[in-house]
Motif scaffolding. Structure first.
Motif, PDB file in Angstrom:
ATOM      1  N   PRO A  59     -53.448   7.507  -3.007  1.00 36.56           N
ATOM      2  CA  PRO A  59     -54.818   7.283  -2.545  1.00 36.56           C
ATOM      3  C   PRO A  59     -55.809   7.404  -3.698  1.00 36.56           C
ATOM      4  N   ILE A  60     -56.893   6.668  -3.607  1.00 35.56           N
ATOM      5  CA  ILE A  60     -57.890   6.710  -4.664  1.00 35.56           C
ATOM      6  C   ILE A  60     -58.685   8.018  -4.534  1.00 35.56           C
ATOM      7  N   PRO A  61     -58.788   8.810  -5.600  1.00 29.90           N
ATOM      8  CA  PRO A  61     -59.462  10.115  -5.482  1.00 29.90           C
ATOM      9  C   PRO A  61     -60.959   9.953  -5.196  1.00 29.90           C
ATOM     10  N   ASP A  62     -61.502  10.881  -4.426  1.00 31.17           N
ATOM     11  CA  ASP A  62     -62.899  10.789  -4.015  1.00 31.17           C
ATOM     12  C   ASP A  62     -63.863  10.803  -5.201  1.00 31.17           C
ATOM     13  N   LEU A  63     -63.521  11.528  -6.235  1.00 29.80           N
ATOM     14  CA  LEU A  63     -64.481  11.728  -7.320  1.00 29.80           C
ATOM     15  C   LEU A  63     -64.347  10.716  -8.462  1.00 29.80           C
ATOM     16  N   LEU A  64     -63.439   9.741  -8.284  1.00 26.75           N
ATOM     17  CA  LEU A  64     -63.212   8.779  -9.372  1.00 26.75           C
ATOM     18  C   LEU A  64     -64.394   7.833  -9.480  1.00 26.75           C
ATOM     19  N   LYS A  65     -65.167   7.976 -10.552  1.00 21.38           N
ATOM     20  CA  LYS A  65     -66.279   7.063 -10.773  1.00 21.38           C
ATOM     21  C   LYS A  65     -66.664   7.060 -12.239  1.00 21.38           C
ATOM     22  N   ASP A  66     -67.612   6.195 -12.580  1.00 23.20           N
ATOM     23  CA  ASP A  66     -68.012   6.042 -13.971  1.00 23.20           C
ATOM     24  C   ASP A  66     -68.463   7.381 -14.555  1.00 23.20           C
ATOM     25  N   GLN A 119     -65.171  13.093 -15.805  1.00 20.28           N
ATOM     26  CA  GLN A 119     -64.142  13.579 -16.710  1.00 20.28           C
ATOM     27  C   GLN A 119     -62.823  13.611 -15.959  1.00 20.28           C
ATOM     28  N   ALA A 120     -61.815  12.935 -16.511  1.00 18.89           N
ATOM     29  CA  ALA A 120     -60.518  12.907 -15.841  1.00 18.89           C
ATOM     30  C   ALA A 120     -59.519  13.731 -16.635  1.00 18.89           C
ATOM     31  N   ILE A 121     -58.779  14.579 -15.932  1.00 18.49           N
ATOM     32  CA  ILE A 121     -57.674  15.300 -16.558  1.00 18.49           C
ATOM     33  C   ILE A 121     -56.408  14.843 -15.848  1.00 18.49           C
ATOM     34  N   LEU A 122     -55.533  14.173 -16.587  1.00 18.20           N
ATOM     35  CA  LEU A 122     -54.395  13.505 -15.972  1.00 18.20           C
ATOM     36  C   LEU A 122     -53.102  14.154 -16.399  1.00 18.20           C
ATOM     37  N   THR A 123     -52.184  14.306 -15.453  1.00 21.08           N
ATOM     38  CA  THR A 123     -50.852  14.794 -15.768  1.00 21.08           C
ATOM     39  C   THR A 123     -49.871  13.656 -15.543  1.00 21.08           C
ATOM     40  N   GLY A 124     -48.962  13.465 -16.476  1.00 22.97           N
ATOM     41  CA  GLY A 124     -47.994  12.385 -16.323  1.00 22.97           C
ATOM     42  C   GLY A 124     -47.314  12.094 -17.638  1.00 22.97           C
ATOM     43  N   GLU A 125     -46.865  10.849 -17.824  1.00 23.75           N
ATOM     44  CA  GLU A 125     -46.208  10.543 -19.088  1.00 23.75           C
ATOM     45  C   GLU A 125     -46.620   9.182 -19.640  1.00 23.75           C
ATOM     46  N   MET A 126     -46.482   9.044 -20.965  1.00 22.35           N
ATOM     47  CA  MET A 126     -46.782   7.773 -21.610  1.00 22.35           C
ATOM     48  C   MET A 126     -45.637   6.806 -21.346  1.00 22.35           C
ATOM     49  N   LEU A 127     -46.000   5.572 -20.997  1.00 20.26           N
ATOM     50  CA  LEU A 127     -44.982   4.539 -20.810  1.00 20.26           C
ATOM     51  C   LEU A 127     -44.772   3.827 -22.141  1.00 20.26           C
ATOM     52  N   PRO A 128     -43.593   3.227 -22.335  1.00 22.48           N
ATOM     53  CA  PRO A 128     -43.340   2.500 -23.590  1.00 22.48           C
ATOM     54  C   PRO A 128     -44.392   1.416 -23.835  1.00 22.48           C
ATOM     55  N   GLU A 167     -50.771  13.131 -11.380  1.00 23.65           N
ATOM     56  CA  GLU A 167     -51.808  13.995 -10.832  1.00 23.65           C
ATOM     57  C   GLU A 167     -53.120  13.700 -11.538  1.00 23.65           C
ATOM     58  N   ILE A 168     -54.188  13.612 -10.777  1.00 26.15           N
ATOM     59  CA  ILE A 168     -55.503  13.321 -11.348  1.00 26.15           C
ATOM     60  C   ILE A 168     -56.481  14.417 -10.929  1.00 26.15           C
ATOM     61  N   LEU A 169     -57.126  14.997 -11.924  1.00 28.94           N
ATOM     62  CA  LEU A 169     -58.151  16.004 -11.645  1.00 28.94           C
ATOM     63  C   LEU A 169     -59.459  15.446 -12.182  1.00 28.94           C
ATOM     64  N   LEU A 170     -60.510  15.463 -11.358  1.00 29.55           N
ATOM     65  CA  LEU A 170     -61.767  14.845 -11.788  1.00 29.55           C
ATOM     66  C   LEU A 170     -62.923  15.819 -11.668  1.00 29.55           C
ATOM     67  N   LYS A 171     -63.885  15.610 -12.547  1.00 26.80           N
ATOM     68  CA  LYS A 171     -65.027  16.508 -12.580  1.00 26.80           C
ATOM     69  C   LYS A 171     -66.262  15.697 -12.939  1.00 26.80           C
ATOM     70  N   CYS A 172     -67.336  15.909 -12.196  1.00 28.19           N
ATOM     71  CA  CYS A 172     -68.570  15.206 -12.507  1.00 28.19           C
ATOM     72  C   CYS A 172     -69.627  16.235 -12.851  1.00 28.19           C
ATOM     73  N   PRO A 173     -69.798  16.539 -14.123  1.00 26.72           N
ATOM     74  CA  PRO A 173     -70.593  17.699 -14.510  1.00 26.72           C
ATOM     75  C   PRO A 173     -72.078  17.582 -14.201  1.00 26.72           C
ATOM     76  N   THR A 174     -72.640  16.386 -14.175  1.00 23.50           N
ATOM     77  CA  THR A 174     -74.092  16.314 -14.011  1.00 23.50           C
ATOM     78  C   THR A 174     -74.509  16.412 -12.559  1.00 23.50           C
ATOM     79  N   LYS A 175     -73.563  16.290 -11.675  1.00 23.03           N
ATOM     80  CA  LYS A 175     -73.902  16.011 -10.293  1.00 23.03           C
ATOM     81  C   LYS A 175     -74.825  17.028  -9.634  1.00 23.03           C
ATOM     82  N   TYR A 176     -74.493  18.281  -9.752  1.00 23.60           N
ATOM     83  CA  TYR A 176     -75.143  19.212  -8.834  1.00 23.60           C
ATOM     84  C   TYR A 176     -76.166  20.140  -9.429  1.00 23.60           C
ATOM     85  N   GLU A 177     -76.114  20.359 -10.712  1.00 21.04           N
ATOM     86  CA  GLU A 177     -77.038  21.353 -11.210  1.00 21.04           C
ATOM     87  C   GLU A 177     -77.826  20.827 -12.388  1.00 21.04           C
TER      88      GLU A 177
END
Lengths: 673, 177
Positions: free
Chosen positions: B128-135, B138-147, B155-165
């Motif tokens: 599923p497309i993560p709720d916080l994925l946008k322009d 900051q994305a922190i991704l877990t996985g591996e490089m493909l050839p 796994e995708i972890l997202l953070k939008c630092p300007t949003k709330y404060e």
């Protein structure tokens, strides 16, 4: 005006606390009861005064005073009143104020208890409480003032508490609104519970420090703070469970716990707090391990402060970092000072903490408890190492290396297994010495019954060996507790010639502590059942369906019926799907997975549709849909076996703690067996 | 094992040796558990630059790693039928000092997205497309490089630092007090 009152109240409380600290120390040094009494009055006053401040912020939130920066950050006109009020802990500055308020509540409450005995501890209890409170108030006054406002002068918009020269007031028309992820019932109760748990541990810590400073070697401090500790521990446990529940209901990834750095930092004080609760049992009954109790409560306090710092500093990337902040350094200073003072106190009084007895046998109750404490500490070290390792590896090799959930899972699983084994033996072991023969006699029947715990899941197709062992241990703990209650009731019935019912009631009442421990442990293994179910046997699938099409997972089949997109009154756009669920041809009902889009923050929130039974959860997420043509929608579906036991078990757990704190006939613990 | 019955009354001050040994065994077990788990699960945490450099010399083959970067909003593509998400992240420095020089995380993310000269990494994710994925998230991704030089995330972890404060609300009314 209200902002001035609110800030004034914080400021006055800070002055009070500083005076109270001085008065208590001076009073203790000069043995002047008048000064101590004066400090005691201050301790009673901090809560009412802080209440004025919190009341002011609540008023500003409720009445849309967006000229206050905090209100504009976390609230908006379209939010319902209850959300505006809960926005009190929706952001950094407000949650720190809320924290200070709860802390002041605990401090004042402890001031109002009967202080007719152990008055020598009073001044230092006051000092520790007020120093902690002063620290949080300094944060609120100098770093994170929730009452700062917007102003404007020739150079633009300014943020300040008092009016800058030549500036005029600014009144934004609307605020940014509370983060949509926080608009959920679980999120409304989770932070207060977590904070109550955090703040509550100040009481046992302050008694421990007072006892150390006064060079007392007895266990009065433990007895005096026992009730407080249990309540704090219950709130902390509840906070963790509610957080997990919120993640399960709102974050929409089918999980409940992600080993996120913030989750770990909330778990760490729980680990040491739990270890502390167990270690003090030994100190109370056998007068051993006094040093352990002290070290554990000091660790708990440090981890509480550290946990607040992590949750509120935005230091780590995590779902909880809703804020960034500059309060990091001052937290580190406070933590360092606390460590230094505690270490000095402990080392200078180490000699008086010598034990009366030595450990005689591993299978005694104290032996089992010590192993349990070591296991809890092992988990703590692993957690701490997981957080510290990336920082250290970067320092040493220049390359950042991190650890994720697999690391914690691999460590936690065997430790949980060890704890389950201890819980099997715990109700049977007695203090000091156990006879193996006796133990064997008590164990064989529950052992036979527990084999059903292997047979049942195997029959249901749950056959991975670590899970089978775990299922068996869960069954074993349940069986042992059940048999033990029956056995004791039978003994009582024989000796007192009572009916089964009265005998059971008397047995439970007579040894409230030991039975509340049993209930708590039963709660824990039921939670373990839920965790095993979802961790080992979760299955998932996904598909894009046209209306009327079906999707199967396990024995379930769901049909996509309908989708509606509409605007809800609180400024969100809702896309809500209707799916019907059936199993083996029988229709079970409808689910409504949905996606809410919040206009003010531009953020969507995914709310799953869940059909939950004691056997399994069927969990549907609406991933996407074709908006105009309504020809299809995409779903992700999870099958989570047994997960409901996680929530059921936590209710049993909480009931056990409440039972433990329930005022009953106080038995003298030294006479109990 | 019935030695406990004849056990000598021990000295009051010392814990018997067997408990010390037993305790050490438990502690050693826990340390071993932590160390072995760490060895098998630790991941590199890399920036886009580092990930590309390391994968070129073949250092990352078959290894689970974490990569952080700034999400390019225009690059987000979602194949609804297969639930295949792809987007591109741009290089953001990981060092706090470098971030501060750029004017904070929010500004650094903005720079990363607008600066054409930053290195980019294409990310593929199934789910599923993560709720916080946008322009500029900051994305922190877990996985591996493909050839192929793309990154397969699990796994995708997202953070939008300007949003709330801290951001001044957009609509502001000016009123004289």
């Amino acid at each position: 005006m209200v902002a001035e009152i609110g800030f004034g109240a914080i400021f006055i409380t800070l002055i009070f606390t500083l005076y109270g600290i001085g008065a208590a120390i001076y009073g203790d040094r000069t043995k002047s009861q008048r000064w101590i009494l004066s400090a005691h009055q201050v301790l009673k006053l901090v809560f009412p005064v802080m209440t004025i401040s919190v009341g002011s912020l609540l008023y500003l939130l409720a009445t849309d005073h967006f000229e206050v920066v905090y209100v504009a950050d976390v609230s908006s006109r379209s939010m319902p009143l209850y959300l505006k009020l809960t926005a009190l802990w929706g952001g950094q500055a407000g949650s720190l104020l809320f924290w200070s308020w709860l802390l002041a509540g605990f401090s004042s409450a402890v001031a109002f208890r009967k202080w007719d005995r152990d008055r020598d501890l009073l001044p230092w209890v006051i000092v520790v409480n007020l120093v902690t409170l002063a620290f949080f108030l300094v944060l609120n006054v100098f770093y994170e003032n929730p009452f700062t406002r917007y102003w404007q002068d020739a150079s633009g918009i300014l943020v300040s508490f008092s009016r800058p020269e030549g500036a005029i007031s600014v009144f934004p028309r609307d605020g940014g609104g509370l983060n949509p992820l926080l608009r959920h019932p679980g999120m409304i109760i989770h932070p207060p519970m977590q904070y109550l748990g955090f703040a509550g541990f100040i009481i046992p810590f302050s008694f421990a420090m007072a006892s150390l400073i006064k060079k007392r070697s007895d266990d009065r401090w433990i007895r005096l703070s026992r009730g407080w500790t249990l309540w704090a521990w219950m709130f902390l446990s509840l906070g963790l469970v509610l957080g997990a529940r919120w993640a399960y209901d709102v974050l929409g990834w089918g999980g409940y716990w992600g080993w996120d750095p913030v989750e770990i930092s909330a778990l760490m004080p729980w680990l040491t707090g739990t270890a502390y609760l167990h270690a003090v049992l030994i100190q109370e009954k056998r007068n051993m391990f006094k040093d352990w109790s002290l070290v554990l409560i000091i660790l708990t306090y440090l981890l509480v402060i550290y946990g607040t710092f992590i949750t509120r500093s935005g230091l780590l990337s995590s779902v909880h970092s809703f804020a960034q902040s500059r309060i990091g350094p001052i937290f580190l200073v406070f933590l360092t000072l606390t460590i230094l003072v505690s270490a000095w106190l402990l080392s200078s009084r180490w000699k008086i903490l010598r034990a009366d007895h030595v450990l005689e046998q591993v299978l005694s109750r104290e032996g089992l408890i010590i192993i349990g404490v070591v296991l809890f500490l092992g988990m703590l070290v692993a957690s701490f190492w997981g957080v510290l390792f990336p920082i250290l590896s970067e320092l040493v090799t220049g390359q950042k290396v991190t650890v994720g959930p697999p690391f914690y899972e691999r460590v936690a699983a065997p430790i949980m297994g060890g704890l389950l084994i201890l819980m099997v033996l715990c109700p049977l072991a007695v203090w000091s010495i156990v006879s193996y023969k006796h133990l064997g006699r008590l164990l064989w029947k529950p052992f036979l019954v527990s084999l059903a715990g292997i047979a049942l899941p195997l029959w249901g197709g749950y056959n991975r060996w670590p899970a089978v062992i775990a299922f068996w241990l869960v069954a074993f703990v349940l069986a042992v507790n059940f048999f033990e209650i029956i056995r004791r009731t039978r003994v009582r019935r024989k000796t007192e010639a009572e009916s089964w019912g009265t005998a059971l009631l008397h047995v439970l009442k007579r040894n409230q502590r030991s039975y509340s421990a049993m209930i708590v442990h039963i709660g824990v293994v039921l939670m373990a059942l839920g965790i095993i179910g979802i961790e080992f046997f979760q299955t998932e699938t996904q598909a894009t369906l046209a209306e009327g099409q079906q999707l199967s997972l396990g024995s379930y089949t769901m049909t996509y019926e309908d989708l509606a997109v509409f605007d809800a009154p609180d400024a969100r756009n809702v896309a809500r799907a209707v799916v019907s669920v059936e199993r083996d041809g029988r229709v079970l009902g409808e689910l409504y997975p949905r996606r809410d889009f919040y206009y003010d923050s531009g953020q969507p929130v995914t709310i799953p549709g869940v059909r939950s039974t004691l056997l399994d959860d069927f969990y549907v997420i609406l991933v996407d849909w074709k908006a105009v043509t309504s020809e299809g929608a995409t779903f992700k579906v999870y099958h989570n076996p047994l997960v409901k036991w996680l929530w059921v078990g936590s209710l049993v757990f909480i009931a056990g703690v409440v039972f433990a704190t329930w005022p009953g006939k106080k038995t003298n613990p030294r006479q109990e067996r | 094992m019935s030695e406990y019955q004849e056990m000598e009354p021990t000295s009051r001050k010392r814990t018997p040796l067997k408990f010390i040994v037993g305790g050490l065994v438990i502690v050693a077990g826990i340390i071993f558990l932590i160390a072995s788990s760490l060895k098998s699960t630790a991941q590199y945490f890399l920036t886009v630059d580092e990930a590309l450099a390391k994968s070129q010399v073949g250092e990352l083959e078959g290894r689970n790693i974490r990569v952080s970067g700034a999400v390019l909003g225009d690059s987000i593509e979602y194949d609804i039928d297969n639930l295949e998400l792809s987007f591109t992240i741009a290089q953001v420095p990981a060092d706090n000092q470098l971030l501060a020089e750029e004017g904070g995380l929010a500004q650094a993310l903005h720079n990363a997205v607008t600066d054409q000269n930053r290195s980019h990494l294409k990310v593929i994710y199934h789910g599923p497309i993560p709720d916080l994925l946008k322009d500029e998230a900051q994305a922190i991704l877990t996985g591996e490089m493909l050839p192929s030089g793309e990154f397969l995330a699990d796994e995708i972890l997202l953070k939008c630092p300007t949003k709330y404060e801290g951001a001044v609300p957009e609509q502001i009314d000016l009123e004289q007090e």
